[in-house]
Design a protein around this motif. Sequence first.
Motif, PDB file in Angstrom:
ATOM      1  N   TRP A  33      10.772  52.607 -48.036  1.00  0.00           N
ATOM      2  CA  TRP A  33      10.692  51.961 -49.829  1.00  0.00           C
ATOM      3  C   TRP A  33       9.305  53.477 -50.159  1.00  0.00           C
ATOM      4  CZ3 TRP A  33      13.353  47.908 -51.970  1.00  0.00           C
ATOM      5  CH2 TRP A  33      13.930  47.633 -51.298  1.00  0.00           C
ATOM      6  N   VAL A  37       4.151  53.722 -60.069  1.00  0.00           N
ATOM      7  CA  VAL A  37       2.666  52.864 -59.991  1.00  0.00           C
ATOM      8  C   VAL A  37       2.398  53.421 -61.418  1.00  0.00           C
ATOM      9  CG1 VAL A  37       0.792  51.416 -59.480  1.00  0.00           C
ATOM     10  CG2 VAL A  37       2.366  51.750 -57.741  1.00  0.00           C
ATOM     11  N   LEU A  45      -4.072  49.078 -61.701  1.00  0.00           N
ATOM     12  CA  LEU A  45      -2.824  49.649 -61.029  1.00  0.00           C
ATOM     13  C   LEU A  45      -1.984  48.589 -61.576  1.00  0.00           C
ATOM     14  CD1 LEU A  45      -4.198  51.088 -57.401  1.00  0.00           C
ATOM     15  CD2 LEU A  45      -3.305  52.605 -59.807  1.00  0.00           C
ATOM     16  N   PHE A  47       1.980  47.755 -60.666  1.00  0.00           N
ATOM     17  CA  PHE A  47       2.984  48.374 -59.921  1.00  0.00           C
ATOM     18  C   PHE A  47       4.546  47.795 -60.783  1.00  0.00           C
ATOM     19  CE2 PHE A  47       6.339  48.027 -55.887  1.00  0.00           C
ATOM     20  CZ  PHE A  47       7.535  47.235 -56.854  1.00  0.00           C
ATOM     21  N   ILE A  50      10.252  49.850 -56.515  1.00  0.00           N
ATOM     22  CA  ILE A  50      10.653  50.080 -56.068  1.00  0.00           C
ATOM     23  C   ILE A  50      12.161  50.502 -55.619  1.00  0.00           C
ATOM     24  CG2 ILE A  50      10.100  47.894 -54.748  1.00  0.00           C
ATOM     25  CD1 ILE A  50       8.191  49.469 -53.036  1.00  0.00           C
ATOM     26  N   TYR A  95       2.205  57.271 -61.145  1.00  0.00           N
ATOM     27  CA  TYR A  95       2.437  57.545 -58.904  1.00  0.00           C
ATOM     28  C   TYR A  95       3.717  57.320 -58.904  1.00  0.00           C
ATOM     29  CZ  TYR A  95      -3.157  58.383 -59.481  1.00  0.00           C
ATOM     30  OH  TYR A  95      -3.897  58.647 -60.354  1.00  0.00           O
ATOM     31  N   SER A 103       5.405  49.929 -40.994  1.00  0.00           N
ATOM     32  CA  SER A 103       5.878  48.688 -40.025  1.00  0.00           C
ATOM     33  C   SER A 103       6.069  47.319 -41.032  1.00  0.00           C
ATOM     34  CB  SER A 103       4.897  48.051 -38.916  1.00  0.00           C
ATOM     35  OG  SER A 103       3.682  47.540 -39.760  1.00  0.00           O
ATOM     36  N   GLY A 104       5.507  47.916 -42.785  1.00  0.00           N
ATOM     37  CA  GLY A 104       5.833  46.638 -43.715  1.00  0.00           C
ATOM     38  C   GLY A 104       5.812  47.949 -44.488  1.00  0.00           C
ATOM     39  N   ALA A 105       6.398  46.878 -45.397  1.00  0.00           N
ATOM     40  CA  ALA A 105       6.658  47.427 -47.024  1.00  0.00           C
ATOM     41  C   ALA A 105       5.431  47.943 -47.546  1.00  0.00           C
ATOM     42  CB  ALA A 105       7.263  46.459 -47.935  1.00  0.00           C
ATOM     43  N   TYR A 106       4.135  47.670 -46.859  1.00  0.00           N
ATOM     44  CA  TYR A 106       2.579  48.589 -47.657  1.00  0.00           C
ATOM     45  C   TYR A 106       3.068  50.320 -48.025  1.00  0.00           C
ATOM     46  CZ  TYR A 106       2.104  49.062 -42.974  1.00  0.00           C
ATOM     47  OH  TYR A 106       2.131  49.593 -40.968  1.00  0.00           O
ATOM     48  N   LEU A 107       2.025  50.575 -49.129  1.00  0.00           N
ATOM     49  CA  LEU A 107       2.165  51.719 -49.778  1.00  0.00           C
ATOM     50  C   LEU A 107       1.434  53.302 -49.065  1.00  0.00           C
ATOM     51  CD1 LEU A 107       3.199  50.729 -53.249  1.00  0.00           C
ATOM     52  CD2 LEU A 107       4.439  51.413 -51.354  1.00  0.00           C
ATOM     53  N   SER A 108       2.025  53.632 -47.871  1.00  0.00           N
ATOM     54  CA  SER A 108       1.045  54.564 -46.740  1.00  0.00           C
ATOM     55  C   SER A 108       0.571  55.709 -47.991  1.00  0.00           C
ATOM     56  CB  SER A 108       1.365  54.747 -45.436  1.00  0.00           C
ATOM     57  OG  SER A 108       2.152  53.164 -45.192  1.00  0.00           O
ATOM     58  N   TRP A 110       0.944  58.425 -50.668  1.00  0.00           N
ATOM     59  CA  TRP A 110       0.868  58.577 -52.649  1.00  0.00           C
ATOM     60  C   TRP A 110       1.985  59.863 -53.309  1.00  0.00           C
ATOM     61  CZ3 TRP A 110       0.076  53.793 -55.819  1.00  0.00           C
ATOM     62  CH2 TRP A 110      -0.258  52.723 -54.764  1.00  0.00           C
ATOM     63  N   GLY A 111       2.074  60.510 -53.897  1.00  0.00           N
ATOM     64  CA  GLY A 111       1.985  61.278 -54.766  1.00  0.00           C
ATOM     65  C   GLY A 111       0.231  61.532 -55.751  1.00  0.00           C
TER      66      GLY A 111
ATOM     67  N   TYR B  42      -6.294  48.330 -51.331  1.00  0.00           N
ATOM     68  CA  TYR B  42      -6.007  50.220 -51.398  1.00  0.00           C
ATOM     69  C   TYR B  42      -7.656  50.411 -52.374  1.00  0.00           C
ATOM     70  CZ  TYR B  42      -1.102  48.973 -50.791  1.00  0.00           C
ATOM     71  OH  TYR B  42       0.087  49.311 -50.369  1.00  0.00           O
ATOM     72  N   LEU B  52      -4.190  54.308 -49.374  1.00  0.00           N
ATOM     73  CA  LEU B  52      -4.345  52.557 -48.526  1.00  0.00           C
ATOM     74  C   LEU B  52      -5.314  52.419 -47.327  1.00  0.00           C
ATOM     75  CD1 LEU B  52      -2.368  50.031 -47.900  1.00  0.00           C
ATOM     76  CD2 LEU B  52      -1.629  51.709 -45.691  1.00  0.00           C
ATOM     77  N   TRP B  56      -1.453  44.485 -43.566  1.00  0.00           N
ATOM     78  CA  TRP B  56      -1.344  43.039 -42.690  1.00  0.00           C
ATOM     79  C   TRP B  56      -2.819  42.313 -42.957  1.00  0.00           C
ATOM     80  CZ3 TRP B  56       3.230  42.546 -42.990  1.00  0.00           C
ATOM     81  CH2 TRP B  56       4.586  43.311 -42.281  1.00  0.00           C
ATOM     82  N   TYR B  93      -8.691  47.394 -54.654  1.00  0.00           N
ATOM     83  CA  TYR B  93      -7.217  46.337 -55.098  1.00  0.00           C
ATOM     84  C   TYR B  93      -6.788  46.330 -53.872  1.00  0.00           C
ATOM     85  CZ  TYR B  93      -7.420  49.137 -59.628  1.00  0.00           C
ATOM     86  OH  TYR B  93      -7.232  49.739 -60.487  1.00  0.00           O
ATOM     87  N   TYR B  97       2.791  42.390 -50.561  1.00  0.00           N
ATOM     88  CA  TYR B  97       4.409  42.936 -50.393  1.00  0.00           C
ATOM     89  C   TYR B  97       4.943  41.766 -49.873  1.00  0.00           C
ATOM     90  CZ  TYR B  97       2.188  44.205 -46.099  1.00  0.00           C
ATOM     91  OH  TYR B  97       1.049  44.413 -44.464  1.00  0.00           O
ATOM     92  N   TRP B 101       6.388  43.048 -55.329  1.00  0.00           N
ATOM     93  CA  TRP B 101       5.006  43.776 -54.647  1.00  0.00           C
ATOM     94  C   TRP B 101       4.333  43.165 -56.174  1.00  0.00           C
ATOM     95  CZ3 TRP B 101       9.644  45.857 -52.914  1.00  0.00           C
ATOM     96  CH2 TRP B 101       9.198  46.022 -51.742  1.00  0.00           C
ATOM     97  N   PHE B 103      -0.369  44.290 -57.147  1.00  0.00           N
ATOM     98  CA  PHE B 103      -1.477  44.452 -57.717  1.00  0.00           C
ATOM     99  C   PHE B 103      -3.067  43.225 -58.410  1.00  0.00           C
ATOM    100  CE2 PHE B 103      -1.669  48.488 -55.668  1.00  0.00           C
ATOM    101  CZ  PHE B 103      -0.344  48.805 -55.785  1.00  0.00           C
TER     102      PHE B 103
END
Lengths: 120, 112
Positions: A33, A37, A45, A47, A50, A95, A103-108, A110-111, B42, B52, B56, B93, B97, B101, B103
């Motif tokens: 994904w 943001v 922030l 959202f 996506i 952003y 392993s999931g849809a968390y946002l690892s 960032w631009g 975050y 991040l 989980w 924050y 998800y 999503w 925040f």
Amino acid sequence: EVQLVQSGAEVKKPGESLRISCKGSGYGFTNYWIGWVRQVPGKGLEFMGIIFPGDSDTRYSPSFQGQVTISADTSINTAYLQWSSLKASDSAMYYCASSAYGSGAYLSYWGQGTLLTVSS
Amino acid sequence: DIVMTQSPDSLALSLGERATINCKSSQSVFYSDNNKNYLAWYQKKPGQPPKLLIYWASTRASGVPDRFSGTGSGTDFTLTISSLQAEDVAVYYCQQYYNSWTFGQGTKVEIK
């Protein structure tokens, strides 16, 4: 190395259209994904929406549904955020973020952000 | 949409003190099929993109110092900084998800 490189700062007038970009590299662009943001100066922030570039599945926050369009071009590993008619209230930092290698849809990842100023 | 509510809005602590930030979701973000809570934390510093910290609900992201920890399940979650350092000054924050999503509104952490 995963990188998300966003297009540069923009200064636009109300009513103008705009598309900003986010180019991904260092990972399988179609497999994760990419979200957008917003941060208005001094605020939190938000959202916006996506997209999953692999099948173009796109989800919008209710607050932004109909206000922006999110898309992706998998041939150049780039996601886009688009406005058809800007308002002064769209002035903010935007952003992009990816769930790359997660392993999931968390946002690892960032631009660096794209600053948009809309003023007459 | 799931609404995320953080408390407090801000806190000011001395260096070395424990910081505790709470996050409550309007509905459960726990998925029983995989026994996971779809909750991330975050850190946002001025002039930088968000980073991040936790996913989980309790797994630290790569490179995150072990003074940061996440706990909780269902609708109630906590981010703890066990010993506050100067570089931890930021806004934190939570984000769910589980269903789209969203925040939380953010918690500003400052040094007293």
